[in-house]
Write a protein that holds these residues in place. Structure first.
Motif, short mmCIF file in Angstrom:
data_model
loop_
_atom_site.label_atom_id
_atom_site.label_comp_id
_atom_site.label_asym_id
_atom_site.label_seq_id
_atom_site.Cartn_x
_atom_site.Cartn_y
_atom_site.Cartn_z
N LEU A 31 -27.80 -29.54 17.34
CA LEU A 31 -27.35 -29.88 15.99
C LEU A 31 -26.33 -31.01 16.03
N ALA A 59 -28.06 -34.30 16.63
CA ALA A 59 -28.76 -34.81 15.45
C ALA A 59 -27.79 -35.46 14.46
N PHE A 60 -26.52 -35.03 14.48
CA PHE A 60 -25.52 -35.60 13.57
C PHE A 60 -24.67 -36.66 14.26
N SER A 91 -31.36 -29.41 11.08
CA SER A 91 -31.59 -30.67 11.80
C SER A 91 -32.97 -30.67 12.45
N GLN A 115 -34.71 -33.08 15.66
CA GLN A 115 -34.48 -34.16 16.61
C GLN A 115 -35.36 -35.36 16.30
N SER A 123 -26.39 -33.78 3.80
CA SER A 123 -25.97 -35.04 4.38
C SER A 123 -26.81 -36.19 3.83
#
Length: 409
Positions: free
Chosen positions: A20, A23-24, A83, A85, A118
């Motif tokens: 996670l 991914a951010f 999330s 990838q 997001s």
């Protein structure tokens, strides 16, 4: 590609959460923040996508209660930690996780699902509508004065370490939840979230502080903030970074704002999340000096249309038949008769002729009273099928207090 979507095992949390973080952007969270969310994670509500031994997708949910118009607290799944990838995009993995998650929410008999996004463009196709907005402020404190109510000088203010004031702050917060749609009843453990203050995340600001406001020995308000000291060629130019402010009455609220706008060696106050109807905007001498910007806050989708619409009250009497579209949760499809007023409501299936046609996304946007159905109709997202039905429903769905989500999750 063969992938598997399943519930997380507790022993897998670190690797799952690490993906996670990747991914951010790949920047690891502080040990304090990571530890908090490890403790808050509901393992049985956390799912992942595995490609062999590798985690390539994540999603979770918290068991919340959210305030709705009328003051009731309804169960809601707080969708979080979503999330996919970059190596596995555009393969339907997000849709598969959303499918499994909403089926689980329904099985738990939670009428609502909520999230913060997001990327706001993602979740409309899964039935989530923008239900609350938030104001971002940048107040030029040296150029703004306040109109203060009588009694402001009688409020006692004390600056204390935030950890020492948790019980008082939570007591104030709890008294406010039912009065504003969109607020979350704080579940055990969540009182730690506003206290997060890793030194590495301060960006030049000092430690988090808490100012308590007392009247006759009772704590009736608080604000948590930090100061970022800066100096220019003409002298001090620091910034007050406001994290949160809550008060039980106008006098206490005014005392807290006056304090924050008068902190020594500062010229600016910044807040990234205030209600769009914040009373401060009616106290300042010059709103142009407050740098007000509005953005979306909470996204909401009814998971069970009947239970969701019957779970709130209505600002005006309403009796309408809604023709609801919901391709992702087809159990909501069809016609629903909503009858209600300020005392309560019912919402049942019907074969009567429809008065309004809309998707579950529009219902989510209007549900807390922050977005008028008439505004959605003007955008072509709601169709009036019986003359007068739109105005009736739009007034009924409204809220006297603007809905607001005070903190993310």
């Amino acid at each position: 590609m063969t992938t598997q979507v399943r519930t997380l095992h507790a022993s897998e949390w670190d690797g799952w959460y690490g993906k996670l973080e990747r991914a951010f952007g790949g920047v690891p969270e502080s040990p304090e923040e990571r530890g908090l969310f490890r403790d808050l994670t509901e393992i049985d509500r956390s799912i992942g996508v595995w490609d062999g031994a590798e985690v390539v997708g994540t999603a979770g949910a918290f068991s919340f209660q959210v305030s709705v118009p009328g003051g009731a607290l309804l169960p809601a799944a707080g969708v979080t930690m979503v999330s996919v990838q970059a190596t596995h995009r555009r393969r339907g993995l997000l849709t598969e996780m959303m499918r499994q998650q909403l089926d689980d929410v329904r099985s738990r008999e939670e009428p609502l699902a909520v999230l913060t996004a997001s990327e706001p463009a993602i979740y409309g196709r899964f039935g989530y509508g923008t239900a609350t907005y938030q104001a971002q402020l940048r107040v030029e404190t040296e150029r703004v004065t306040l109109t203060l109510p009588d009694g402001t000088d009688g409020v006692r203010l004390r600056v204390v370490p935030p950890a020492e004031a948790v019980a008082d702050c939570e007591r104030v917060y709890a008294q406010l939840v039912a009065g504003r749609p969109g607020m979350l009843a704080r579940q055990p453990g969540w009182e730690r979230l506003p206290l997060l203050d890793p030194p590495g995340d301060r960006e030049g600001a000092g430690e988090l502080l808490c100012v308590l406001a007392e009247v006759a020995g009772e704590v009736r308000g608080y604000a948590r903030y930090a100061v970022k000291p800066e100096w220019g060629s003409s002298g001090p130019d620091g910034t007050v970074r406001l994290r949160d402010l809550e008060a039980l009455d106008p006098v206490v609220r005014a005392a807290l704002w006056r304090y924050l706008l008068s902190v020594d060696l500062t010229s600016t106050l910044v807040s990234y999340n205030r209600p769009v109807d914040d009373p401060l905007l009616h106290m300042v001498s010059d709103i142009r000096r407050c740098g007000v910007q509005v953005r979306e806050g909470l996204f909401l989708r009814p998971v069970e249309v009947g239970a969701a619409l019957a779970g709130r009250t209505y600002a005006a009497p309403v009796d309408v038949v809604l023709d609801v579209r919901d391709a992702f949760c087809p159990w909501n499809e069809g016609r629903w008769r909503l009858s209600g007023d300020a005392k309560g409501a019912s919402c049942e299936r019907t074969t009567d002729a429809p008065d309004l046609a809309l998707s579950v996304r529009e219902l989510g946007a209007a549900y807390l009273g922050g977005t008028r159905l008439s505004a959605l109709a003007a955008a072509g997202r709601v169709r009036e099928l019986r003359p007068g039905a739109l105005a009736e429903a739009s007034d009924a769905f409204g809220s006297d207090v603007t809905p607001w989500l005070p903190h993310g999750f």
